[in-house]
Design an enzyme around this catalytic site. Sequence first.
Site, PDB file in Angstrom:
ATOM      1  N   ASP A 288     -16.061  -0.738 -10.559  1.00  0.00           N
ATOM      2  CA  ASP A 288     -15.408  -1.262 -11.751  1.00  0.00           C
ATOM      3  C   ASP A 288     -15.365  -0.138 -12.790  1.00  0.00           C
ATOM      4  O   ASP A 288     -15.928   0.948 -12.603  1.00  0.00           O
ATOM      5  CB  ASP A 288     -16.146  -2.508 -12.281  1.00  0.00           C
TER       6      ASP A 288
HETATM    7  C1  BGC Z   1     -12.969  -5.209 -15.453  1.00  0.00           C
HETATM    8  C2  BGC Z   1     -12.218  -5.305 -14.146  1.00  0.00           C
HETATM    9  C3  BGC Z   1     -10.902  -4.590 -14.242  1.00  0.00           C
HETATM   10  C4  BGC Z   1     -11.144  -3.166 -14.688  1.00  0.00           C
HETATM   11  C5  BGC Z   1      -9.889  -2.325 -14.770  1.00  0.00           C
HETATM   12  C6  BGC Z   1     -13.004  -3.818 -16.004  1.00  0.00           C
HETATM   13  O1  BGC Z   1     -13.498  -3.780 -17.296  1.00  0.00           O
HETATM   14  O2  BGC Z   1     -14.269  -5.699 -15.264  1.00  0.00           O
HETATM   15  O3  BGC Z   1     -12.051  -6.646 -13.797  1.00  0.00           O
HETATM   16  O4  BGC Z   1     -10.245  -4.642 -13.006  1.00  0.00           O
HETATM   17  O5  BGC Z   1     -11.753  -3.190 -15.969  1.00  0.00           O
HETATM   18  O6  BGC Z   1      -9.120  -2.652 -15.840  1.00  0.00           O
END
Ligand code: BGC
Length: 762
Positions: A288
Amino acid sequence: MIRRLICCFLLIAPFTNSFAQSVSPAQQKKMDAFITNLMSKMTLDEKIGQLNLEAVGFDVTGPIVSKNVNENIQKGNVGGVFNTYTPDAVRKLQEIAVNHSRLKIPLFFGYDVIHGHKTIFPIPLGLASSWDLDMIQKSAQIAASEASADGLNWVFSPMVDIARDPRWGRIAEGNGEDTWLGSQIAARMVKGYQGNNLYDTDHVMACVKHFALYGAAESGRDYNTVDMSERRMYQDYLPPYKAAIDAGAGSIMSSFNEINGVPATANKWLMTDLLRKQWGFKGFVATDYTAMMELIPHGMGKDGYAVGKKAIDAGIDMDMVSDIFLDNLKKLVNDGKVPVSEIDIACRRILEAKYKMGLFTDPYRYCNVQRAATTIMKQDYIDAARDAAKKSIVLLKNNNSVLPLKQGGSIALVGPLADDHRDMIGPWSGAGDWHKSVSVLDGIKQLAGSNVQINYAKGANITDSEWLLKRLGKDELSFDKRSPQEMIDEAVAAAKKSDVIVAVVGEAATMSGEAASRSDIGIFPNQEDLLKALKATGKPLVIVLMNGRPLTLNWENDNADAMLEAWFGGTEAGSAIADVLFGAYNPSAKITATFPQNVGQIPLYYSHKNTGRPYAGDFVDRYKSRYLDVSNDPLYPFGFGLSYTTFTYSPIKLNTTSIKPGQPLQVSVTVSNTGKYDGTEIVQLYTRQMYGSVTRPVEELKNFKKVFLKAGESQVVNFTITSDDLKFYNIDMKYTYEPGDFKVFVGTNSRDVNSADFKLTN
Ligand code: BGC
């Protein structure tokens, strides 16, 4: 050299298998040979570059936006990019990779397409309430069609985290509390995104998230610690990820949280033992956003060198935004701390995904401006969004058949969300254009036209709390500067001259989703003041809720004449709400997350254990598992939702009261539509194992059927249960069934059920 590589890319035959199907030996051989050949030309730096995912563009969810991206792409330091879309923007970056990097390896383009790309569908928690698996799959297919027309080939979805704590804002992004239903939806979403053939340019690769257990953050506070027994993990929280993987998901995202002391992104047990060895996952794992860097504050190591080693050793293939692999892996290899084979494995997984998507054949296959123009937000897709939105709206209350409204007379349409366009598309609707969304006011006008006199007043801001206004931004919350009393007075005047009040209240989109945990999940006090003033007019009060989580709604439940949970319904929310308000659609949705009476009851979910001192509801029954100040009951139980018509259920009929392993138990009930309207009922089947080697939940959803019944019509609804449906993780953590006594329940929600007993014998 460069020319030779281009020719080599163009000669690759389309790879016509999805991730789900095993590739034919011939295809596998061809792909392996291609990648082996390509990797033999790659330097260590270029291999590490493939493991690097950079953010370029429109919006971010963390503190870092990748720097020097163009230069990095040119150097072969980037495997994929996210937050960039539109065919032109994608082409520009792809051109750098394909024309200016040494080996011309094309990039992935990812984005958070969560509930639609441009045509926005209801938030996932809303979609789940439809219990309509075909429709949910279709929403993902449409999202894939639009996203791929817009240059993207990879979506960070589905989010399949089981969530039993409505304080956690991200409950909005998932399918609710139930493992079985969550698993069905997870698989359908993957199928919708990826189709049968990932090589088709109107499909995209799915990225299942957030692996794992992100929805179980302590106290519902985002990014918080998870500590969970192995039994609960396997039984309740892991199956939806597994279902998504079994459906063929090409990638998976590591979660931010720790699990029993080891953050997911450094968790070898999770990423290698479970994911690869037990589950046989063949795709790649991306972290993530900055999750690798966050291993430092987690306390896993003092710098990128230390945590980068832990992440690659654990089995992480791609680093989202942290630049830790980029900055440290080479040194780790040169210092003999990380074997180059680990990098080769990760690099191969990423190249395989690119190969399967045909990017080596044509890196610009998702960059068709003409296709974007004819695909995105086409009428069929808008119609599907409206269909999805109306099927997601839950009727929570309807006294004296206040709803449906008649198309005549006058309506006071009030509330901070009554003429809202921005919030109704909900959190995680990044590419969605809220200007194109239909507000409730628009929707009612379109449906009822001049037959109905609409008296509109905003009535209140979403919140007056200085604290929240500072945290979320006054502009973001479309703050009206009039005094609360002035706004209420205007709304009350509108109510007084109307036959009925429709009050559209709830949360702003930014109040659920990521980083949006709340410790109090009620309607904000200033909105409640508005509702109380409206109630005092004595006019029938219909409350329409827009929000991303179960709310505590005691006052509303006691005082509203009717109440609709409309969630954040997406682009067509206003039209769908109007359809339901006026009875053009008879509501059929059922909640998939329990609504508690108060926050103190959380976590509150239907499939709880019985305990040794179950509380039977007797008021003075003291030494029982209960609270002194509130009952154990939810406000609305899992699976709850009303209709404009009424359904009755016959007692359950079984073909036998005793089955052997493998033999079917036929369960049937007659469901009758005893009301005045045609309607759809979601008939739910639950079981309970009475005694076992470990304690079992009081109820577990095992199946459901959505049946449409004309007014006055009856239908026999049949289910089959076999020993396979009764499997669970036994005392030895073996997934099996145990002979013994069972109950089967069938009903309109998890609380209002009929039951029958049966046995499973050896
Ligand atoms: C979130 C994810 C997301 C990623 C990319 C993160 O902060 O937890 O769900 O896919 O950002 O934007």
